[in-house]
Design a protein around this motif. Sequence first.
Motif, PDB file in Angstrom:
ATOM      1  N   LEU A  56     -16.383  -9.647  44.328  1.00 58.05           N
ATOM      2  CA  LEU A  56     -15.160 -10.169  43.706  1.00 58.05           C
ATOM      3  C   LEU A  56     -15.457 -11.409  42.877  1.00 58.05           C
ATOM      4  CD1 LEU A  56     -12.870  -9.932  46.863  1.00 58.05           C
ATOM      5  CD2 LEU A  56     -12.924  -8.346  44.916  1.00 58.05           C
ATOM      6  N   LEU A  73     -15.191  -7.681  48.755  1.00 63.73           N
ATOM      7  CA  LEU A  73     -14.019  -7.102  49.410  1.00 63.73           C
ATOM      8  C   LEU A  73     -14.485  -6.189  50.532  1.00 63.73           C
ATOM      9  CD1 LEU A  73     -10.811  -6.776  49.054  1.00 63.73           C
ATOM     10  CD2 LEU A  73     -11.408  -4.449  48.377  1.00 63.73           C
ATOM     11  N   LEU A 124      -8.034  -3.026  46.189  1.00 62.78           N
ATOM     12  CA  LEU A 124      -7.802  -4.459  45.983  1.00 62.78           C
ATOM     13  C   LEU A 124      -6.307  -4.758  45.845  1.00 62.78           C
ATOM     14  CD1 LEU A 124      -9.288  -7.108  45.690  1.00 62.78           C
ATOM     15  CD2 LEU A 124     -10.023  -6.393  43.415  1.00 62.78           C
ATOM     16  N   ASP A 153     -18.817  -2.328  49.869  1.00 57.88           N
ATOM     17  CA  ASP A 153     -18.007  -3.535  49.687  1.00 57.88           C
ATOM     18  C   ASP A 153     -18.444  -4.170  48.362  1.00 57.88           C
ATOM     19  OD1 ASP A 153     -17.009  -2.967  52.173  1.00 57.88           O
ATOM     20  OD2 ASP A 153     -18.075  -4.575  53.216  1.00 57.88           O
ATOM     21  N   LEU A 192      -7.433 -13.418  50.180  1.00 53.96           N
ATOM     22  CA  LEU A 192      -8.164 -12.293  50.777  1.00 53.96           C
ATOM     23  C   LEU A 192      -9.047 -12.771  51.923  1.00 53.96           C
ATOM     24  CD1 LEU A 192      -9.142 -10.444  47.470  1.00 53.96           C
ATOM     25  CD2 LEU A 192      -7.529  -9.611  49.193  1.00 53.96           C
ATOM     26  N   HIS A 216      -9.836  -9.956  54.538  1.00 52.61           N
ATOM     27  CA  HIS A 216     -10.108  -8.799  53.682  1.00 52.61           C
ATOM     28  C   HIS A 216     -11.345  -8.987  52.815  1.00 52.61           C
ATOM     29  CE1 HIS A 216      -6.515  -7.224  55.196  1.00 52.61           C
ATOM     30  NE2 HIS A 216      -5.675  -7.544  54.239  1.00 52.61           N
ATOM     31  N   ALA A 217     -11.844 -10.242  52.753  1.00 53.96           N
ATOM     32  CA  ALA A 217     -13.034 -10.511  51.940  1.00 53.96           C
ATOM     33  C   ALA A 217     -13.975 -11.374  52.763  1.00 53.96           C
ATOM     34  CB  ALA A 217     -12.639 -11.221  50.650  1.00 53.96           C
TER      35      ALA A 217
END
Length: 299
Positions: free
Chosen positions: A182, A148, A223, A179, A95, A100-101
């Motif tokens: 994770l 995320l 996710l 957000d 990710l 994406h993260a």
Amino acid sequence: MSPGSRSHYRGRFAPSPTGPLHAGSLVAALASWLDARAHGGRWLLRLEDVDRERCRPGLEHVILEQLARCGLHPDEPPLRQSVREPLYAQALERLLAAGHAYPCACTRKDIDAALAARGIAHRRSGERVYPGTCRAGVGDRGIRSWRLRTDAGGHAGVLHWVDRRLGPQQQDVTHEVGDFVLRRADGQSTYQLAVVVDDAAQGISHIVRGEDLADNTPRQILLQRALGVATPAYLHTPLVRAADGQKLSKQTGAQALDLRDPRAALQGAAEALGLPVLPGPTLADWLAAAVQAWPWRPA
Ligand code: GLU
């Protein structure tokens, strides 16, 4: 894979072993088992013990024993999340590499201050809606978590999904949740990351669980999309409430199940799911009748 496909159906029951099963968790176990059997599918067990502070070792056996007394036998050996951290770390790496993260250095105080500065109502069900401060980088502040990007993969606005029982659902994850975390800097992955990685790893096609978790589903769908894995079909079951209307949970003092008469316990769980009183001289007969009475059978 179509949600109705019989041979590919893989369902699961995923308790957090913080205590023995209680009446509420038996409902989730029974519902997921009935749906799997009604679809001619497989039913798996996963012990969600990522939260080492809350989970108690040894409970796996207690839970397996409780399920076995109710005639609910997993079709594969149970998966334990506590041994799977390296897989969650790998998913996070992917990710991060895809953008994406991102790492986050914010404390709760920082988040409150950022929200106050923007004049945003900052709590939803007691949780802070993260305003995305560290999307711009952490600078020289220490990393406290990884989050995320809820706009990962170009997603914007309201996420729509359909629950098999609740019907069409929607959530604007960015504005209603923010957000989300994770993994924490202490190396502990969150429920959201672990559940999505493991549902994909176990090839879960159908998720059947309590309605209290429905609110997490949009986060998990985002996710799944960010990781490029399939989204299962979802069915969220009615919640078992304590006499005072509170959700039944270990926190609200739910008693461990009395399994001296497993059929009575199962009948209670079945009634919470809207099933009628079922006949059955033996446990096996009762379970077979419950599969026939299951309202969410494939068409
Ligand atoms: N481990 C979660 C719980 O016990 C359930 C997770 C899930 O079914 O997605 O509440």
